[in-house]
Design a protein around this motif. Structure first.
Motif, mmCIF file in Angstrom:
data_model
loop_
_atom_site.group_PDB
_atom_site.id
_atom_site.type_symbol
_atom_site.label_atom_id
_atom_site.label_comp_id
_atom_site.label_asym_id
_atom_site.label_seq_id
_atom_site.Cartn_x
_atom_site.Cartn_y
_atom_site.Cartn_z
ATOM 1 N N LEU A 1 -1.378 -2.427 4.293
ATOM 2 C CA LEU A 1 -1.764 -1.053 4.631
ATOM 3 C C LEU A 1 -3.224 -1.004 5.100
ATOM 4 O O LEU A 1 -3.555 -0.303 6.058
ATOM 5 C CB LEU A 1 -1.556 -0.127 3.425
ATOM 6 C CG LEU A 1 -0.096 0.110 3.005
ATOM 7 C CD1 LEU A 1 -0.029 0.927 1.717
ATOM 8 C CD2 LEU A 1 0.672 0.827 4.110
ATOM 9 N N LEU A 2 -4.061 -1.770 4.425
ATOM 10 C CA LEU A 2 -5.465 -1.804 4.866
ATOM 11 C C LEU A 2 -5.566 -2.440 6.251
ATOM 12 O O LEU A 2 -6.373 -2.017 7.087
ATOM 13 C CB LEU A 2 -6.319 -2.578 3.850
ATOM 14 C CG LEU A 2 -6.455 -1.930 2.470
ATOM 15 C CD1 LEU A 2 -7.263 -2.826 1.532
ATOM 16 C CD2 LEU A 2 -7.118 -0.561 2.557
ATOM 17 N N ALA B 1 -4.207 6.741 -2.994
ATOM 18 C CA ALA B 1 -5.302 5.870 -2.560
ATOM 19 C C ALA B 1 -5.226 4.532 -3.280
ATOM 20 O O ALA B 1 -5.514 3.483 -2.683
ATOM 21 C CB ALA B 1 -6.634 6.563 -2.826
ATOM 22 N N SER B 2 -4.807 4.553 -4.544
ATOM 23 C CA SER B 2 -4.722 3.304 -5.307
ATOM 24 C C SER B 2 -3.711 2.363 -4.671
ATOM 25 O O SER B 2 -3.954 1.159 -4.546
ATOM 26 C CB SER B 2 -4.281 3.586 -6.744
ATOM 27 O OG SER B 2 -5.083 4.580 -7.293
ATOM 28 N N GLU B 3 -2.570 2.935 -4.257
ATOM 29 C CA GLU B 3 -1.524 2.101 -3.655
ATOM 30 C C GLU B 3 -2.007 1.502 -2.336
ATOM 31 O O GLU B 3 -1.754 0.328 -2.051
ATOM 32 C CB GLU B 3 -0.279 2.973 -3.426
ATOM 33 C CG GLU B 3 0.952 2.185 -3.053
ATOM 34 C CD GLU B 3 2.158 3.093 -2.790
ATOM 35 O OE1 GLU B 3 2.160 4.255 -3.237
ATOM 36 O OE2 GLU B 3 3.093 2.612 -2.122
ATOM 37 N N ILE B 4 -2.718 2.292 -1.551
ATOM 38 C CA ILE B 4 -3.211 1.789 -0.259
ATOM 39 C C ILE B 4 -4.262 0.705 -0.495
ATOM 40 O O ILE B 4 -4.226 -0.363 0.126
ATOM 41 C CB ILE B 4 -3.809 2.937 0.593
ATOM 42 C CG1 ILE B 4 -2.762 4.024 0.844
ATOM 43 C CG2 ILE B 4 -4.332 2.408 1.929
ATOM 44 C CD1 ILE B 4 -3.332 5.323 1.416
ATOM 45 N N ALA B 5 -5.181 0.990 -1.421
ATOM 46 C CA ALA B 5 -6.288 0.048 -1.663
ATOM 47 C C ALA B 5 -5.774 -1.300 -2.159
ATOM 48 O O ALA B 5 -6.405 -2.342 -1.915
ATOM 49 C CB ALA B 5 -7.260 0.650 -2.670
ATOM 50 N N ASP B 6 -4.625 -1.287 -2.853
ATOM 51 C CA ASP B 6 -4.087 -2.535 -3.410
ATOM 52 C C ASP B 6 -3.125 -3.239 -2.458
ATOM 53 O O ASP B 6 -2.539 -4.258 -2.811
ATOM 54 C CB ASP B 6 -3.341 -2.239 -4.728
ATOM 55 C CG ASP B 6 -4.297 -1.846 -5.838
ATOM 56 O OD1 ASP B 6 -5.488 -2.177 -5.719
ATOM 57 O OD2 ASP B 6 -3.850 -1.187 -6.801
ATOM 58 N N ASN B 7 -2.927 -2.670 -1.284
ATOM 59 C CA ASN B 7 -1.922 -3.229 -0.376
ATOM 60 C C ASN B 7 -2.611 -3.712 0.904
ATOM 61 O O ASN B 7 -3.032 -2.911 1.748
ATOM 62 C CB ASN B 7 -0.881 -2.142 -0.062
ATOM 63 C CG ASN B 7 0.278 -2.660 0.745
ATOM 64 O OD1 ASN B 7 0.105 -3.487 1.635
ATOM 65 N ND2 ASN B 7 1.457 -2.161 0.461
ATOM 66 N N VAL C 1 -0.778 6.022 11.112
ATOM 67 C CA VAL C 1 -1.243 4.677 10.731
ATOM 68 C C VAL C 1 -0.955 4.436 9.254
ATOM 69 O O VAL C 1 -0.512 3.359 8.853
ATOM 70 C CB VAL C 1 -2.755 4.527 11.021
ATOM 71 C CG1 VAL C 1 -3.269 3.163 10.583
ATOM 72 C CG2 VAL C 1 -3.037 4.754 12.498
ATOM 73 N N ILE C 2 -1.204 5.453 8.429
ATOM 74 C CA ILE C 2 -0.911 5.377 6.997
ATOM 75 C C ILE C 2 -0.097 6.617 6.612
ATOM 76 O O ILE C 2 -0.559 7.740 6.765
ATOM 77 C CB ILE C 2 -2.211 5.352 6.150
ATOM 78 C CG1 ILE C 2 -3.091 4.151 6.499
ATOM 79 C CG2 ILE C 2 -1.901 5.392 4.658
ATOM 80 C CD1 ILE C 2 -2.621 2.834 5.958
ATOM 81 N N GLU C 3 1.103 6.385 6.141
ATOM 82 C CA GLU C 3 1.929 7.487 5.606
ATOM 83 C C GLU C 3 1.276 7.980 4.317
ATOM 84 O O GLU C 3 0.549 7.219 3.672
ATOM 85 C CB GLU C 3 3.324 6.958 5.256
ATOM 86 C CG GLU C 3 4.096 6.354 6.410
ATOM 87 C CD GLU C 3 4.944 7.376 7.150
ATOM 88 O OE1 GLU C 3 4.979 8.531 6.698
ATOM 89 O OE2 GLU C 3 5.544 7.008 8.168
#
Lengths: 241, 236
Positions: free
Chosen positions: B89-90, B80-86, B74-76
């Motif tokens: 992805l969320l 965490a910062s990159e995921i939280a800002d995208n 689901v998430i490569e």
């Protein structure tokens, strides 16, 4: 005194060690230690990195560096001498000295070099970190093959460690040949295949006066470009003139 | 500008957190999957906050969902910062659907392969956290993949945590996954328990990222963190 010997035997030296941001934050000492000195005509270099998980690893690293010249002198009195005997001697003396603190609290990695006035000699390594040798334009890399993660390595301790030491003869006898010994705080962040370029970067520091070169190198280690870097960083660079 | 700019990595040493999330059909019941999704997003946002200082290791998160005969990435692995800002992805987490059976063996096989992927998890990476959350009995052959994980140089050294959701979870299997007598399988009977468990995972990983030795955390500390549950960690 060291400068005189370096000049006499045609060696150029740069060395720097900085405490990692993680250790500064946690008020922990620099757990790396380096030794550079002469025993007779032989140039001795040792770089040790205390294990972060061992509470007295700074003591372990300092102790090993302190023992190196005296162990070398004792070992070199006899002929024929074998590098493995020196490694055994170092371990035995180290165990005696750190027993008071607890051997399991003093673990450290070790990298050493012994160089004759003609620029030939040995390197040996126990644990992580990296030694780079530039010989006639080519780069030889000596490091631990890791199958696990960054913070895991073999270190000084009890038991038979001889199978874990890596040793190799080296030849720096031509002008411009260079030896770099560094702890994993540096080596883990060097890009794969960039080792040669890393060695060449030292042209900049060797091109300065020794004190300026040392200060510039120390500043570079302090302002290390890898984000979130935490570890202590120590490096010794030697060049044959 | 550093003399070493072109020869030194500009990527932080990752502290990996890998989540194996059960999204089998039964996770739909009682809002279990919804609760798990919210808890994962809260965790990632908390990691982002913790990584904002350069004095902490950077936490990398990846999420593998297993259900309906597949194990899906689901998430490569990403910071965490990159995921939280995208947002997309969320949304990938929010879009997880509960369906089908519980192919744990496939998820474990994927996990073993992931850990061996040296670009995502290089040897300079810190020791990872592996987290398994499940509410049911596996439907496929999982023993051998688990054996492979626990005997592998990389899987056996990871900190492994497991969440047993509801009364039908296979606690014996989860205990085998954790394989550490000091760390119990955490049990959640409802949505609050799922949330609480992921708060524990969050706090354990953050604590580890702030240590001078990232990736290393004593089993006792993980258990203590759960016992000292802090209600203010996640914003509602």
């Amino acid at each position: 005194m060291l400068s005189k010997f370096l000049a006499k035997f045609k060696w150029k030296l740069l060395a720097a060690s900085v405490r990692g941001p993680g250790h500064i934050k946690d008020d922990l000492p620099n757990q790396d230690c380096a030794y550079v000195g002469f025993a007779g005509k032989f140039l001795l270099v040792m770089v040790c990195d205390g294990l972060g998980s061992h509470s007295h690893s700074d003591f372990g690293a300092r102790t090993l560096c302190k023992l190196f010249p005296e162990c070398f002198l004792e070992w070199s009195k006899y002929r024929p001498n074998k590098i493995d005997d020196l490694l055994r001697l170092l371990q035995a003396r180290w165990l005696i000295c750190v027993r008071c603190q607890g051997v399991d609290t003093c673990g450290c990695t070790c990298q050493l070099a012994i160089l004759s006035p003609k620029g030939k000699g040995w390197i040996a390594q126990l644990g992580d970190g990296m030694t780079l040798v530039r010989h006639n334009g080519g780069i030889n890399k000596f490091t631990e093959k890791k199958s696990g993660y960054g913070n895991e390595t073999i270190a000084m301790g009890e038991g038979n460690l001889l199978p874990y030491w890596r040793r190799s003869k080296i030849d720096l006898s031509t002008s411009g040949n260079r030896l770099l010994i560094m702890t994993d705080g540096i080596s883990e962040d060097i890009l794969p295949q960039a080792e040669g370029k890393f060695v060449s970067t030292f042209d900049l520091f060797f091109g300065m006066s020794r004190s300026k070169g040392q200060n510039a190198l120390k500043k570079e280690l302090t302002d290390w470009p890898t984000p979130h870097h935490l570890d202590d960083k120590t490096i010794v660079a030697i060049e044959y003139r | 500008m550093s003399a070493f700019d072109s020869v030194v990595s500009t990527q932080a040493r990752p502290l990996p957190v890998i989540i194996l999330a059960d999204n089998s059909g039964s996770m739909f019941d009682d809002g279990k999957l919804d609760s798990l999704k919210h808890a994962l997003i809260d965790m990632i946002k908390s990691f982002k906050g913790a990584s904002s200082s350069s004095l902490e290791a950077e936490i990398y998160v990846s999420v593998v969902a297993f259900g309906n005969n597949t194990a899906t990435m689901v998430i490569e692995p990403k910071s965490a910062s990159e995921i939280a800002d995208n947002e997309s992805l969320l949304n990938a987490i929010n879009n997880m659907q509960a369906s089908g059976n519980t192919p744990l063996g496939l998820a474990l096989t994927k996990l073993v392969d992931m850990l061996e992927h040296r670009e995502s998890y290089p040897s300079r990476a810190y020791r990872p956290f592996l987290v398994l959350a499940s509410d049911g009995m596996p439907n496929d052959e999982w023993e051998n993949p688990l054996k492979q994980l626990l005997s592998g140089e990389r899987g056996k050294k990871a900190t492994r945590l497991a969440l047993s959701i509801g009364a039908d979870a296979d606690n014996t299997m989860l205990e085998k996954f954790v394989d550490n007598k000091e760390i119990p399988v955490f049990k959640a009977n409802g949505v609050a328990g799922i949330r609480k468990f992921f708060k524990c995972v969050t706090m354990s990983a953050i604590k580890s990222s702030q240590s001078a030795r990232p990736g290393e955390i004593a089993a006792g500390e993980v258990v203590k963190i759960l016992a000292d549950d802090d209600d203010d960690l996640f914003e509602d």
